[in-house]
Design an enzyme around this catalytic site. Structure first.
Site, mmCIF file in Angstrom:
data_model
loop_
_atom_site.group_PDB
_atom_site.id
_atom_site.type_symbol
_atom_site.label_atom_id
_atom_site.label_comp_id
_atom_site.label_asym_id
_atom_site.label_seq_id
_atom_site.Cartn_x
_atom_site.Cartn_y
_atom_site.Cartn_z
ATOM 1 C CG HIS A 47 56.497 11.327 -6.721
ATOM 2 N ND1 HIS A 47 56.178 12.147 -5.665
ATOM 3 C CD2 HIS A 47 55.757 11.768 -7.776
ATOM 4 C CE1 HIS A 47 55.276 13.033 -6.058
ATOM 5 N NE2 HIS A 47 54.994 12.824 -7.326
ATOM 6 C CG HIS A 51 57.887 16.512 -7.422
ATOM 7 N ND1 HIS A 51 56.989 17.467 -7.024
ATOM 8 C CD2 HIS A 51 57.140 15.445 -7.810
ATOM 9 C CE1 HIS A 51 55.746 16.999 -7.154
ATOM 10 N NE2 HIS A 51 55.820 15.763 -7.617
ATOM 11 C CD GLU A 120 58.627 20.487 -5.817
ATOM 12 O OE1 GLU A 120 57.611 20.080 -6.434
ATOM 13 O OE2 GLU A 120 58.918 21.710 -5.731
#
Length: 422
Positions: A47, A51, A120
């Site tokens: 994941h 991103h 992020e």
């Protein structure tokens, strides 16, 4: 079915589902690597990588990526699941070469700059926090964890606060290097796109993509069990579930129909009995989540704490009834129609067709024609549903519950109400 498939020299599969009557095209790359492929120490890396792919390449900054796709009115997005990750775009038909160039750029040329990585990381930690603050969301993670305790299949797709905070750049880069390769990836497109032109462009843009990837995943072993989190809130959230069939299981289609019959819509048994007749809930539904070698089937309900005493036995009664009685043919026909309509209506969308195509080739090694799916749904009988339900509901259940739970009876007593405990 007009799908065409080619394989590039590096193993990348290119598949197109033409819809010449539309003015748009959807395309993307589906990668056979998701949360299930992660070691425990870097849970959430798939994941995190998804991103970071949008945070700048050797040719484009993060801002330029957004501006280029939106300058032509297009959309660029991605998602991470337990067994795959997808990067996709939707544009007007004349702009698909730009969309393909951008998708290939983020997959082959990401920079993973330290400043963007830290920024992020903060975004993902906020995403985890938001999920934790949403009990009817996070409860599904707790359910999955109990169903597959101590396994990659049971760990959260987002990762944990601890693993995300500690995630090094080398782990993200390494995961991509080990898992992203032609033999484990599908470039799928649907809409106004020509197969030959797409293949030609892909040969050039994905030339540097390696052919071979690590593909080992830990076998899934259903465990069952119980998770309870007492929490002050207006609602109690409950999932009661069981091991379900995988994609290749003979019961895949019967369970799809069973899901519709039991809790798939306003006419379903759970909705009619628990919401309409008794007024115990606002939300109640069932779900079937298949994977390549296993799956889960469950029922979710959200209710006030004072109604938990009545809710749990009714849930178990409705679940158990499907395992011991043949449903009326009229009810089964209605459930079949819902599943078929959902399948066929989705085919009017280029995005849905593209997603189906990418996932099917990763899962089955081929596109599955809608005619084949409809035929298998039409073949499901009331006896098939009873047999599939008896198989599912006679096994050890999994319970996940969050909220004021004083009136939720003990796990053993709930399990005893089900076919396995009768």
């Amino acid at each position: 079915m007009s799908v065409r498939i080619s394989k590039l020299s590096n193993g990348l599969t290119v598949a197109t589902d033409p819809m010449p009557q539309v003015a748009t095209a959807s395309l993307g790359v589906w990668v056979g690597a998701g949360a299930r492929a992660e070691p425990a120490a870097i849970n959430g890396v798939a994941h995190f990588l998804e991103h970071m792919a949008f945070k700048g390449t050797e040719r484009r900054s993060a801002r330029r990526l957004a501006e280029e796709i939106e300058a032509v009115g297009g959309h660029l997005n991605a998602y991470t699941a337990r067994e795959n990750t997808a990067y996709y775009a939707k544009v007007l038909k004349e702009d698909w070469p730009l969309a393909l160039d951008i998708v290939s750029d983020i997959l082959l040329n990401p920079t993973f700059e330290a400043e963007e990585l830290d920024r992020e990381r903060s975004v993902i930690l906020q995403e985890i926090g938001q999920c934790r603050d949403t009990p009817d969301d996070v409860i599904f993670d707790h359910f999955q964890e109990q169903a597959f305790r101590g396994q990659a299949m049971g760990r959260p797709v987002l990762g944990t606060v601890e693993t995300v905070r500690a995630m090094p750049r080398d782990a993200i880069r390494g995961f991509m290097d080990r898992r992203y390769a032609g033999e484990r990836m599908v470039l799928a497109a649907a809409g106004a796109v020509e197969h030959e032109r797409l293949v030609e462009a892909a040969e050039r843009l994905f030339e540097r993509l390696p052919a071979e990837a690590e593909a080992e995943t830990e076998p899934a072993a259903y465990t069952g069990g119980e998770f309870r989190e007492p929490r002050e809130s207006e609602q109690a959230h409950v999932i009661l579930g069981f091991p379900g069939p995988g994609y290749g299981d003979d019961d895949f289609y019967p369970v799809s129909v069973l899901n519709s019959l039991l809790g798939g819509g306003m006419s379903s048994r759970l909705f009619q009995e628990i919401r309409e007749e008794r007024g115990l809930v606002y939300s109640v539904f069932s779900f079937a989540s298949p994977f390549s070698d296993s799956g889960v089937f469950g029922v979710y309900a959200g209710t006030g704490p004072e109604d938990l005493t009545e809710l749990a036995p009714v849930l178990c009664d409705e679940i158990g009834r499907t395992a011991v009685e043949d449903a009326p043919e009229e009810e089964v026909a209605r459930a079949r129609a819902q599943v078929k309509a959902s399948l066929l209506m989705a085919r009017e969308s280029t995005g849905a067709r593209c997603d189906q195509l990418g996932q099917q080739i990763l899962t089955f090694g081929r596109p599955v024609p809608p005619e084949e799916q409809v035929a298998k749904l039409d073949a499901v009988t009331p006896a098939d549903l009873r047999r599939a339900a008896a198989r599912l509901f006679s096994q050890t259940p999994t319970l996940a519950a969050i909220g004021p739970l004083d009136r939720l009876e003990p796990f053993d007593r709930l399990a005893a109400r089900l076919p396995a405990g009768a």
